[in-house]
Motif scaffolding. Structure first.
Motif, short mmCIF file in Angstrom:
data_model
loop_
_atom_site.label_atom_id
_atom_site.label_comp_id
_atom_site.label_asym_id
_atom_site.label_seq_id
_atom_site.Cartn_x
_atom_site.Cartn_y
_atom_site.Cartn_z
N HIS A 65 -21.42 -54.96 -11.15
CA HIS A 65 -22.48 -55.27 -10.20
C HIS A 65 -23.82 -54.63 -10.58
O HIS A 65 -24.87 -55.16 -10.28
CB HIS A 65 -22.07 -54.84 -8.79
N HIS A 66 -23.80 -53.50 -11.30
CA HIS A 66 -25.06 -52.87 -11.67
C HIS A 66 -25.74 -53.56 -12.85
O HIS A 66 -26.91 -53.35 -13.11
CB HIS A 66 -24.87 -51.38 -11.95
N LEU A 67 -25.00 -54.41 -13.59
CA LEU A 67 -25.60 -55.17 -14.70
C LEU A 67 -25.92 -56.60 -14.31
O LEU A 67 -26.58 -57.31 -15.07
CB LEU A 67 -24.65 -55.17 -15.90
N ALA A 68 -25.45 -57.05 -13.16
CA ALA A 68 -25.71 -58.42 -12.73
C ALA A 68 -27.18 -58.58 -12.37
O ALA A 68 -27.86 -57.63 -11.99
CB ALA A 68 -24.83 -58.77 -11.54
N ALA A 69 -27.68 -59.79 -12.51
CA ALA A 69 -29.08 -60.07 -12.20
C ALA A 69 -29.29 -59.98 -10.69
O ALA A 69 -28.48 -60.47 -9.91
CB ALA A 69 -29.46 -61.47 -12.68
#
Length: 131
Positions: A65-69
């Motif tokens: 979730h921390h790398l998702a746009a």
């Protein structure tokens, strides 16, 4: 058909029609011959599509979730467009009429000073010292 635009020579409509009929006949003939000659390509393409879809499903990786746009924010949140000043009545006044207002000037954050100072010159270092 480029010849039909020339007005110096007469156009032979019968000849033009015969050429068109020959083209249509050749297209029909090639449409019937193509599956026998090149039809194997359709099967190979269908196999390729199936294989690529399977590979895409196998390789799909869920991002943390921390790398998702992040979700897109509406532009109205960041860009505010105010009313424009009235249009001048003469064409001579049109030149620079918007830049005469301080809130509409292009350099709202100050003037540009690119290339006026050199960090190396301020320190007294030679220009080739930072490579």
């Amino acid at each position: 058909m480029a010849d039909s635009k020339r007005t110096s020579e007469p156009i032979n409509f019968v000849h033009q029609d015969e050429i068109w009929k020959a083209h249509v006949k050749a297209e029909k003939h090639l449409a019937t011959v193509w599956p026998n000659k090149w039809g194997f390509l359709t099967e190979v393409y269908k196999e390729y599509e199936r294989d690529s879809a399977e590979l895409k499903r196998a390789v799909r990786v869920e991002l943390p979730h921390h790398l998702a746009a992040p979700p897109a924010t509406p532009t109205e949140k960041h860009i505010h467009v105010g009313p424009s000043p009235p249009v001048p009545q003469t064409t001579q006044a049109l030149i620079g009429w918007r830049s005469g207002h301080s809130h509409l000037q292009l350099e709202m954050f100050g003037t540009v000073h690119y290339g006026k100072h050199s960090f190396l010159r301020e320190l007294g270092w030679p220009f080739g010292s930072c490579n």
